[in-house]
Design a protein around this motif. Sequence first.
Motif, mmCIF file in Angstrom:
data_model
loop_
_atom_site.group_PDB
_atom_site.id
_atom_site.type_symbol
_atom_site.label_atom_id
_atom_site.label_comp_id
_atom_site.label_asym_id
_atom_site.label_seq_id
_atom_site.Cartn_x
_atom_site.Cartn_y
_atom_site.Cartn_z
ATOM 1 N N LYS A 44 41.596 44.237 43.189
ATOM 2 C CA LYS A 44 42.445 43.263 42.491
ATOM 3 C C LYS A 44 43.182 43.900 41.306
ATOM 4 N N SER A 45 42.426 44.617 40.475
ATOM 5 C CA SER A 45 43.069 45.230 39.307
ATOM 6 C C SER A 45 44.061 46.311 39.739
ATOM 7 N N THR A 46 43.784 46.930 40.876
ATOM 8 C CA THR A 46 44.713 47.946 41.404
ATOM 9 C C THR A 46 46.056 47.305 41.771
ATOM 10 N N PRO A 80 45.340 43.507 30.716
ATOM 11 C CA PRO A 80 44.404 44.220 31.578
ATOM 12 C C PRO A 80 42.997 43.633 31.486
ATOM 13 N N GLN A 81 42.178 43.970 32.474
ATOM 14 C CA GLN A 81 40.825 43.402 32.548
ATOM 15 C C GLN A 81 39.957 43.856 31.387
ATOM 16 N N HIS A 82 40.065 45.123 31.047
ATOM 17 C CA HIS A 82 39.157 45.624 30.014
ATOM 18 C C HIS A 82 39.891 45.761 28.704
ATOM 19 N N LEU A 153 47.425 38.185 34.350
ATOM 20 C CA LEU A 153 46.196 38.005 33.571
ATOM 21 C C LEU A 153 45.009 38.407 34.440
ATOM 22 N N ASP A 154 44.325 39.460 34.030
ATOM 23 C CA ASP A 154 43.219 39.998 34.836
ATOM 24 C C ASP A 154 41.887 39.534 34.255
ATOM 25 N N GLU A 155 41.315 38.481 34.851
ATOM 26 C CA GLU A 155 40.063 37.869 34.392
ATOM 27 C C GLU A 155 40.058 37.634 32.879
ATOM 28 N N PRO A 156 41.039 36.881 32.388
ATOM 29 C CA PRO A 156 41.184 36.776 30.935
ATOM 30 C C PRO A 156 40.044 36.037 30.245
HETATM 31 MG MG LIG Z 1 39.258 44.162 38.323
#
Ligand SMILES: [Mg+2]
Length: 247
Positions: A44-46, A80-82, A153-156
């Motif tokens: 997903k993040s990719t 980003p997620q992190h 929005l990556d798992e915000p």
């Molecule tokens: Mg991810």
Amino acid sequence: MKAELRVENISVSFPKTGQILDSISLHVNQGEFVSIIGPSGSGKSTIFQSIGGVLLPEKGEIFLGDKKITGETGHISYMPQHNSLLPWRNVLQNVLLGQELHKKTNLDEAKSWLSKVGLSEYEKAFPHQLSGGMKQRVAFIRALISPASLMLLDEPFSALDEFTRLDMQKWLLSIWEKEKKSILFITHNIEEALFLSDRIYILSERPAKIVKEIKVEFPRPRNEELLMDDYFQKMKKEIFAELKGSR
Ligand SMILES: [Mg+2]
Ligand SMILES: Nc1ncnc2c1ncn2[C@@H]1O[C@H](COP(=O)(O)OP(=O)(O)OP(=O)(O)O)[C@@H](O)[C@H]1O
């Protein structure tokens, strides 16, 4: 309606991990709220890194409106997620970063959003002085006030407790309804995807393919009563089964 974002058949592989994305196609219409849900590590993040232009897919193209943006950065706002906060900048300076990149800063706007998420007193604090949830809120505000019309929005809200999460979800919906941004949202949480989205893409395990696209037609504005709705629960079970089947 003309799609604001079109991802066409992108494939990504990494030398050690092998193929991650297998011909992914998706789109987000103007003003639409679309979620991607899929197993952990599926890619997903990719997908977001490819859309954000920080990763060049080996195959496929990405369009924003009529413009081909494959491999280009700076067109969209991306959370980003992190933790992506710069440790040497305080909260306010971090929030202003997205606008600085577009050479258009609005200090009052930044401060007013920080106040709305309860972080006024932390304007001068540095990222290491914040909790995980506070960092997420700062990164979220930064993405929100960037002038780009599409937000990734990556798992915000993953670092927030259940109640804060629900508050942030309702808050996100209220902003989205006003600001008319287009949103592509990654989550692990089926309920969150159903509550927020107009459409949901379900991904398979790695190499990720889109296994299903689901339209979510609950009327808006939505509130937490929807979470108890029978049809909502039924859809939740269906998506759960779909995800289980894709493993
Ligand atoms: Mg991810
Ligand atoms: N730069 C890279 N080099 C090599 N492998 C990578 C790189 N980036 C990601 N990967 C691998 O690609 C796979 C997919 O990662 P990705 O972060 O896209 O998954 P995800 O679906 O976002 O997972 P999660 O739900 O845990 O956030 C993982 O196996 C990861 O190890």
